[in-house]
Design a protein around this motif. Structure first.
Motif, PDB file in Angstrom:
ATOM      1  N   LEU B  20       0.657 -78.280 -29.321  1.00 60.65           N
ATOM      2  CA  LEU B  20      -0.569 -78.242 -30.113  1.00 60.65           C
ATOM      3  C   LEU B  20      -1.765 -77.909 -29.226  1.00 60.65           C
ATOM      4  CD1 LEU B  20      -0.209 -81.177 -32.660  1.00 60.65           C
ATOM      5  CD2 LEU B  20      -0.513 -78.757 -33.157  1.00 60.65           C
ATOM      6  N   ILE B  21      -1.851 -78.599 -28.049  1.00 59.09           N
ATOM      7  CA  ILE B  21      -2.976 -78.354 -27.135  1.00 59.09           C
ATOM      8  C   ILE B  21      -2.967 -76.898 -26.698  1.00 59.09           C
ATOM      9  CG2 ILE B  21      -3.941 -78.914 -24.862  1.00 59.09           C
ATOM     10  CD1 ILE B  21      -2.870 -81.763 -25.270  1.00 59.09           C
ATOM     11  N   LEU B  22      -1.763 -76.401 -26.362  1.00 62.70           N
ATOM     12  CA  LEU B  22      -1.634 -75.010 -25.920  1.00 62.70           C
ATOM     13  C   LEU B  22      -2.104 -74.076 -27.027  1.00 62.70           C
ATOM     14  CD1 LEU B  22      -0.587 -73.275 -23.548  1.00 62.70           C
ATOM     15  CD2 LEU B  22       1.525 -73.032 -24.832  1.00 62.70           C
ATOM     16  N   GLU B  23      -1.697 -74.432 -28.242  1.00 60.16           N
ATOM     17  CA  GLU B  23      -2.048 -73.603 -29.398  1.00 60.16           C
ATOM     18  C   GLU B  23      -3.559 -73.568 -29.565  1.00 60.16           C
ATOM     19  OE1 GLU B  23      -0.673 -70.973 -31.797  1.00 60.16           O
ATOM     20  OE2 GLU B  23       0.655 -72.236 -30.616  1.00 60.16           O
ATOM     21  N   VAL B  24      -4.189 -74.774 -29.446  1.00 59.89           N
ATOM     22  CA  VAL B  24      -5.647 -74.863 -29.610  1.00 59.89           C
ATOM     23  C   VAL B  24      -6.338 -74.057 -28.516  1.00 59.89           C
ATOM     24  CG1 VAL B  24      -7.606 -76.435 -29.438  1.00 59.89           C
ATOM     25  CG2 VAL B  24      -5.628 -77.064 -30.824  1.00 59.89           C
ATOM     26  N   THR B  25      -5.853 -74.232 -27.250  1.00 58.11           N
ATOM     27  CA  THR B  25      -6.462 -73.501 -26.126  1.00 58.11           C
ATOM     28  C   THR B  25      -6.344 -72.008 -26.350  1.00 58.11           C
ATOM     29  OG1 THR B  25      -5.527 -75.247 -24.796  1.00 58.11           O
ATOM     30  CG2 THR B  25      -6.569 -73.446 -23.619  1.00 58.11           C
ATOM     31  N   THR B  26      -5.136 -71.604 -26.766  1.00 55.05           N
ATOM     32  CA  THR B  26      -4.914 -70.180 -27.008  1.00 55.05           C
ATOM     33  C   THR B  26      -5.862 -69.679 -28.087  1.00 55.05           C
ATOM     34  OG1 THR B  26      -2.606 -70.615 -26.546  1.00 55.05           O
ATOM     35  CG2 THR B  26      -3.129 -68.464 -27.436  1.00 55.05           C
ATOM     36  N   ALA B  27      -6.021 -70.511 -29.129  1.00 58.76           N
ATOM     37  CA  ALA B  27      -6.899 -70.112 -30.222  1.00 58.76           C
ATOM     38  C   ALA B  27      -8.328 -69.970 -29.717  1.00 58.76           C
ATOM     39  CB  ALA B  27      -6.827 -71.131 -31.346  1.00 58.76           C
ATOM     40  N   VAL B  28      -8.788 -71.008 -28.932  1.00 63.59           N
ATOM     41  CA  VAL B  28     -10.148 -70.965 -28.384  1.00 63.59           C
ATOM     42  C   VAL B  28     -10.311 -69.725 -27.511  1.00 63.59           C
ATOM     43  CG1 VAL B  28     -11.708 -72.091 -26.746  1.00 63.59           C
ATOM     44  CG2 VAL B  28     -10.523 -73.452 -28.469  1.00 63.59           C
ATOM     45  N   GLN B  29      -9.282 -69.506 -26.659  1.00 64.63           N
ATOM     46  CA  GLN B  29      -9.305 -68.366 -25.758  1.00 64.63           C
ATOM     47  C   GLN B  29      -9.398 -67.073 -26.551  1.00 64.63           C
ATOM     48  OE1 GLN B  29      -6.246 -68.932 -22.926  1.00 64.63           O
ATOM     49  NE2 GLN B  29      -6.353 -66.855 -22.171  1.00 64.63           N
ATOM     50  N   TYR B  30      -8.574 -67.023 -27.606  1.00 66.45           N
ATOM     51  CA  TYR B  30      -8.520 -65.816 -28.427  1.00 66.45           C
ATOM     52  C   TYR B  30      -9.887 -65.540 -29.029  1.00 66.45           C
ATOM     53  CZ  TYR B  30      -7.625 -62.948 -32.530  1.00 66.45           C
ATOM     54  OH  TYR B  30      -7.680 -61.991 -33.486  1.00 66.45           O
ATOM     55  N   GLY B 218      -5.169 -72.428 -19.540  1.00 67.50           N
ATOM     56  CA  GLY B 218      -3.954 -72.269 -20.327  1.00 67.50           C
ATOM     57  C   GLY B 218      -2.718 -72.280 -19.442  1.00 67.50           C
ATOM     58  N   LEU B 219      -2.798 -71.552 -18.324  1.00 67.29           N
ATOM     59  CA  LEU B 219      -1.666 -71.496 -17.391  1.00 67.29           C
ATOM     60  C   LEU B 219      -1.367 -72.877 -16.826  1.00 67.29           C
ATOM     61  CD1 LEU B 219      -2.142 -68.196 -15.380  1.00 67.29           C
ATOM     62  CD2 LEU B 219      -0.198 -68.859 -16.787  1.00 67.29           C
ATOM     63  N   LEU B 220      -2.467 -73.589 -16.495  1.00 67.38           N
ATOM     64  CA  LEU B 220      -2.337 -74.937 -15.944  1.00 67.38           C
ATOM     65  C   LEU B 220      -1.595 -75.833 -16.935  1.00 67.38           C
ATOM     66  CD1 LEU B 220      -3.634 -75.763 -13.222  1.00 67.38           C
ATOM     67  CD2 LEU B 220      -5.231 -77.136 -14.555  1.00 67.38           C
ATOM     68  N   LEU B 221      -1.992 -75.719 -18.200  1.00 70.04           N
ATOM     69  CA  LEU B 221      -1.387 -76.509 -19.266  1.00 70.04           C
ATOM     70  C   LEU B 221       0.082 -76.159 -19.420  1.00 70.04           C
ATOM     71  CD1 LEU B 221      -2.605 -78.570 -21.228  1.00 70.04           C
ATOM     72  CD2 LEU B 221      -2.528 -76.806 -22.958  1.00 70.04           C
ATOM     73  N   LEU B 222       0.357 -74.858 -19.348  1.00 68.16           N
ATOM     74  CA  LEU B 222       1.733 -74.374 -19.469  1.00 68.16           C
ATOM     75  C   LEU B 222       2.578 -74.971 -18.349  1.00 68.16           C
ATOM     76  CD1 LEU B 222       2.959 -72.369 -21.500  1.00 68.16           C
ATOM     77  CD2 LEU B 222       2.967 -70.696 -19.664  1.00 68.16           C
ATOM     78  N   GLY B 223       2.004 -74.982 -17.154  1.00 63.95           N
ATOM     79  CA  GLY B 223       2.691 -75.557 -15.998  1.00 63.95           C
ATOM     80  C   GLY B 223       2.992 -77.019 -16.236  1.00 63.95           C
ATOM     81  N   PHE B 224       1.999 -77.735 -16.790  1.00 65.48           N
ATOM     82  CA  PHE B 224       2.174 -79.163 -17.063  1.00 65.48           C
ATOM     83  C   PHE B 224       3.299 -79.385 -18.065  1.00 65.48           C
ATOM     84  CE2 PHE B 224       0.962 -82.843 -19.738  1.00 65.48           C
ATOM     85  CZ  PHE B 224       1.130 -83.826 -18.777  1.00 65.48           C
ATOM     86  N   ILE B 225       3.303 -78.551 -19.113  1.00 65.06           N
ATOM     87  CA  ILE B 225       4.333 -78.674 -20.146  1.00 65.06           C
ATOM     88  C   ILE B 225       5.706 -78.428 -19.537  1.00 65.06           C
ATOM     89  CG2 ILE B 225       5.263 -77.585 -22.225  1.00 65.06           C
ATOM     90  CD1 ILE B 225       2.312 -77.083 -23.017  1.00 65.06           C
ATOM     91  N   MET B 226       5.797 -77.401 -18.683  1.00 66.41           N
ATOM     92  CA  MET B 226       7.086 -77.092 -18.063  1.00 66.41           C
ATOM     93  C   MET B 226       7.545 -78.264 -17.190  1.00 66.41           C
ATOM     94  SD  MET B 226       6.792 -73.090 -17.201  1.00 66.41           S
ATOM     95  CE  MET B 226       8.383 -72.975 -16.420  1.00 66.41           C
ATOM     96  N   PHE B 227       6.578 -78.851 -16.475  1.00 66.23           N
ATOM     97  CA  PHE B 227       6.900 -80.004 -15.636  1.00 66.23           C
ATOM     98  C   PHE B 227       7.463 -81.133 -16.488  1.00 66.23           C
ATOM     99  CE2 PHE B 227       5.099 -84.134 -14.237  1.00 66.23           C
ATOM    100  CZ  PHE B 227       5.868 -84.316 -13.100  1.00 66.23           C
TER     101      PHE B 227
END
Lengths: 98, 508
Positions: B20-30, B218-227
């Protein structure tokens, strides 16, 4: 198995539909355990119940023990197969069948 | 089990929140990227418009300047008054700061003689200078195209003098006959436009900063999710390792349970106990089979020989799994202990029931059938604690043992049990079973039932051994359920009474 609850004053009717066996007995146990406070007459309607296994008998026995202390328990509309099971297991002697 | 489910649910929750956070960030970014790109495009469009306006304006100035000057130039050229003509050219440059210079190039005739003159503004001093065009202007597009058109703008080209991009407006100078005799050219610099372009790129760089920042986030968040995911996977594998361990332990429990059920070969061990003239194994043959629905089950059977009598039972603890297995183990132990002293099945059940009922807070109970077969006479005494009626196959006939049913054991401490008696003829077979047989269910939710037991027995005729009977029954059930999942333990016990061939068999 489907359980339909009908409350009328201090009468509780549990209508069972399907099979009361090892898989579904815990469902009925959840309805009986600690939920019969204040119930004077507990009625099991077996109109649409096909089968009772030993695990189901255990729950009926538990309910009977509880109702012995606070009122009465009646089993209604049991089919021939279930009545047979009650007879063979001696349960017909402790249950009130109608 | 609960913990693993809990962990899994938590992992899923973390993943959902992260997604959800990633989605929101992506949306904000977009949206921010889109809006900044949109504003850049808007700016560019405005600049383009203003640039176009400016260019059009400058072009207009250049064109007007030449249009005004041309009649005068033509007149002076016809008169051959070059000095005045040059002064006109200087006048044009002076009056129009938008222009960097004015070319005057005579048409080159067949003789190839060039006559060109260039008036320009010295950018350092601001003064107006002029010079003879030294290079071969006939190659230049402003000259060549100027001859052909009545006013022509060249493509922007790099000026040799100014080392800047510029465009020249070429206009023909005619004689009184209307023939083109020279080309007048106004040089317009394009540096204003160049500067604008540079500024545009700078602005775009500015607006990229927050976008890149968001992307990094966003990348940072993605990294966190992968972790987190990797950690969850590790945990899950640990949990599944624990599960494997539990499964192994259940397998061991199953082995122990199976070991508790007597093997028919154990009949040999009772050999010495009957008499000197006949072995127990000559009197009886027994086969038992058990297929638990789960790894450990609640069904049981047992038999042993004491004092020339075969003591046997079969039973079913309500429910399945470990709770049922625990009760089953206890019941088995109690049967052995009680039946080692007691000869009446009813009294055996009574004693077992008292032990099972005392302190039974969980309401677990067992249906159980107990039989005592006198090996010398074939007299069978039996009692049922809520258990199904066993079958007796006697020659071609099939009957069920009749009795008044007592309660399953473990329910009521003061329950009563009754002894019943029947004669088992030599060659008769007794088949006991649990409700896993009669209540085996097929895909259409039909039960196997007692009638199918009868049908299966009648269809196969005589049985040589108890094992044959059980195999036939197992096949009949397997054919009936046809791959449907086994819902209850399936347990059977078959006893063949061969009779007493020794006439002098001691009677008890």
């Amino acid at each position: 198995m489907q359980i339909t609850k009908t409350v009328e004053n201090d009468n509780l009717t549990l209508s069972l539909e399907g099979r009361l066996d090892t898989l579904t007995a815990p469902q009925l146990e959840a309805e009986v355990n600690g939920k019969l406070d204040g119930v004077k007459t507990l009625i099991f309607d077996f109109q649409n119940l096909a089968y009772v296994s030993s695990a189901g008998l255990r729950i009926l026995f538990m309910a009977q023990k509880i109702m012995n202390k606070q009122g009465k328990m009646i089993v209604r509309n049991a089919n021939a197969d279930i009545k047979d099971i009650f007879t063979v297991t001696g349960f017909s002697n402790i249950l009130t069948l109608e | 089990m609960n913990t693993s489910r809990h962990t899994r649910i938590r992992s899923i929750a973390v993943l959902i929140v992260a997604a959800l956070i990633l989605e929101v960030t992506t949306a904000v970014q977009y949206y921010s990227t889109r809006s900044s790109v949109a504003s850049v495009i808007m700016e560019m469009a405005q600049r383009d418009v203003s640039t176009i306006n400016r260019v059009a304006e400058v072009k207009k100035i250049a064109e007007n300047a030449l249009h005004h000057a041309v009649p005068e130039v033509e007149r002076l050229f016809a008169q051959g008054d070059r000095d005045s003509l040059y002064r006109v050219l200087q006048q044009i440059v002076r009056e129009h700061p938008e222009l960097v210079g004015v070319d005057f190039a005579c048409k080159v005739g067949d003789d190839g003689k060039r006559d060109g003159y260039f008036t320009f503004r010295n950018e350092e001093t601001g003064g107006i200078q002029d010079t003879i065009i030294g290079f071969d202007y006939t190659e230049r597009s402003w000259y060549r195209e100027g001859l052909k058109h009545n006013g022509f703008w060249t493509e922007p080209y790099m000026s040799r003098y100014y080392v800047i991009l510029m465009s020249t407006f070429a206009y023909p100078v005619r004689n009184d006959k209307g023939e083109v005799v020279a080309i007048l050219g106004a040089d317009v610099p394009m540096h204003e436009l160049s500067a604008m372009t540079v500024q545009l790129y700078e602005n775009m760089n500015h607006s990229l900063v927050p976008v890149i920042g968001l992307q990094l986030l966003g990348l940072l968040l993605l990294g966190f999710i992968m972790f987190r995911s990797i950690r969850s996977v590790r945990r899950l594998s640990e949990v599944s390792a624990e599960k494997d361990l539990i499964n192994k332990e259940l397998d061991i429990a199953n082995d122990i349970q199976t070991a508790m059920l007597p093997d028919s070969s154990q009949i040999h061990e009772f050999a010495g106990e009957v008499s000197g003239t006949q072995n127990v194994k000559d009197c009886i043959d027994i086969a038992g089979s058990q297929v638990p629905a789960k790894q450990v089950g609640g069904d049981f059977y047992d038999f042993f020989v004491r004092d020339g009598k075969l003591f046997f039972n079969i039973g079913d603890v309500c429910g399945k799994g470990i709770p049922a297995a625990l009760v089953m183990s206890m019941t088995q132990a109690v049967f052995r202990s009680v039946a080692s002293k007691e000869n009446s099945p009813a009294r055996i059940l009574q004693d077992m029931n008292v032990i099972a009922s005392q302190g039974n807070s969980t309401g677990m109970f067992s249906t159980i059938f107990v039989g005592v077969l006198d090996l010398a006479t074939g007299r069978l005494q039996y009692s049922s604690g809520g258990h199904d009626r066993p079958f007796v196959i006697s020659g071609g006939a099939l009957r069920q043992l009749e009795f008044k049913p007592g309660f399953p054991i473990g329910i009521m401490e003061n329950a009563t049990y009754w002894d019943f008696e029947t004669e088992i003829a030599p060659g008769d077979m007794v088949m006991l079973y649990t409700d896993g047989l009669t209540e085996a269910m097929n895909g259409e939710k039909n039960l196997f039932g007692q009638q199918r037991i009868v049908d299966a027995i009648n269809a196969s005729g005589a049985f040589e051994t108890p094992k044959q009977l059980l195999d036939t029954m197992s096949q009949a059930v397997a054919g009936f359920v046809c791959g449907a999942e086994q819902s209850d333990d399936l347990t059977m016990l078959a006893i063949l009474y061969k009779g007493n061939s020794a006439a002098d068999f001691p009677q008890k």
